[in-house]
Design a protein around this motif. Structure first.
Motif, short mmCIF file in Angstrom:
data_model
loop_
_atom_site.label_atom_id
_atom_site.label_comp_id
_atom_site.label_asym_id
_atom_site.label_seq_id
_atom_site.Cartn_x
_atom_site.Cartn_y
_atom_site.Cartn_z
N UNK A 154 0.83 -1.21 0.00
CA UNK A 154 0.00 0.00 0.00
C UNK A 154 0.86 1.26 0.00
N UNK A 155 2.04 1.19 0.65
CA UNK A 155 2.93 2.35 0.65
C UNK A 155 3.40 2.68 -0.76
N UNK A 156 3.67 1.64 -1.54
CA UNK A 156 4.05 1.87 -2.94
C UNK A 156 2.91 2.51 -3.71
N UNK A 157 1.70 2.04 -3.47
CA UNK A 157 0.53 2.62 -4.14
C UNK A 157 0.40 4.11 -3.79
N UNK A 158 0.62 4.43 -2.53
CA UNK A 158 0.53 5.83 -2.10
C UNK A 158 1.61 6.68 -2.77
N UNK A 159 2.82 6.14 -2.88
CA UNK A 159 3.91 6.85 -3.55
C UNK A 159 3.59 7.11 -5.02
N UNK A 160 2.82 6.20 -5.60
CA UNK A 160 2.41 6.35 -7.00
C UNK A 160 1.18 7.25 -7.14
N UNK A 161 0.79 7.87 -6.02
CA UNK A 161 -0.33 8.81 -5.99
C UNK A 161 -1.66 8.14 -6.38
#
Length: 258
Positions: A158-165
């Protein structure tokens, strides 16, 4: 240049009966759900993990589909005909080894692509291989990050998803009655931590030896469960998302093959 605000989007979460390894029968059920979802103005319809075959790990090798499988062509044709993005669960053939647990994503422009589950549950590695790339699709300006079951139990996903906006975190899963409370807490945490709506499409059938609990639904950006299915009732959970808020309704599915 100013950023554009995504228009409201409606994502339909499909709770459907699934028959063991009966791809053709399951496909017909998928097509009925897609048609109904489109009639209810859904922009996206998302199905649970391995929805086209059931969660049949021991059969994955023989059920694994090539990327040009006729089933994917049929789902893509339905996406085109109904002007709706379709996300369905499938075992995908891997020329380099064990098959993948995948989501096929079919677009209204006639194209389709895949997201491969990155994090496997204990025991799944016996039957399948993990993917390595994140899945982010753009639907009418809304960035939707895809997860399959165990993916959301790893905070890094989920952190990666957040970084990808990402604007929405969409999980397809198989969750049992005994596992729901813990998994719902994880999904609530993702929504709060990253301030984005989180959606869950879960099974309602007994599949792969697992009893499942349905309860597909959506958490808003504050982590509040805003819309949810009535247990294991076959249905479409319609989540309308705008500015991180979710409004929704549930359409019960009856007379699927009439």
């Amino acid at each position: 240049m100013t950023a554009t605000t995504p228009a409201p989007i409606t994502i339909a979460l499909a709770q459907l009966p699934v028959s063991k390894a009966a791809v053709d029968d399951n496909l017909q059920t998928h097509l009925a759900y897609i048609e109904r979802a489109a009639a209810l103005d859904a922009n996206v319809v998302a199905f649970p993990e391995l929805s086209l075959t059931g969660y049949e790990l021991a059969l994955l090798s023989q059920l694994a589909m090539p990327r040009d499988d006729a089933t994917f062509a049929a789902l893509t044709a339905a996406a085109v005909a109904n002007n709706t993005v379709v996300i369905a669960g499938c075992p995908l053939h891997n020329p380099n080894g064990k098959p993948h647990i995948a989501a096929v994503i079919c677009f209204p422009n006639g194209e389709h692509t895949f997201y491969l589950k990155q994090h496997l549950h204990e025991g799944e590695e016996v039957y399948c291989a993990p993917g390595t790339e994140s899945g982010l699709i753009n639907v009418n300006g809304t960035r939707i990050a895809l997860a399959v079951c165990a993916d959301f139990t790893h905070p890094s996903h989920a952190a990666t998803a957040a970084k990808q906006q990402a604007d929405v975190y969409l999980a397809s899963a198989l969750i049992s009655p005994g596992g729901y409370v813990k998994d719902a807490e994880l999904l609530t945490t993702i929504a709060k931590r990253h301030q984005l709506p989180v959606l869950l499409a879960n099974h309602v059938s007994t599949t792969g030896g697992w009893q499942t609990c349905g309860n597909s639904g959506g958490w808003n950006a504050s982590g509040e469960l805003t819309v949810t299915a009535n247990g294991t009732q076959p249905s479409l959970v319609l989540c309308r998302i705008h500015h991180g808020a979710i409004s929704g309704s549930v359409a019960v599915m009856t007379n699927l093959h009439s």
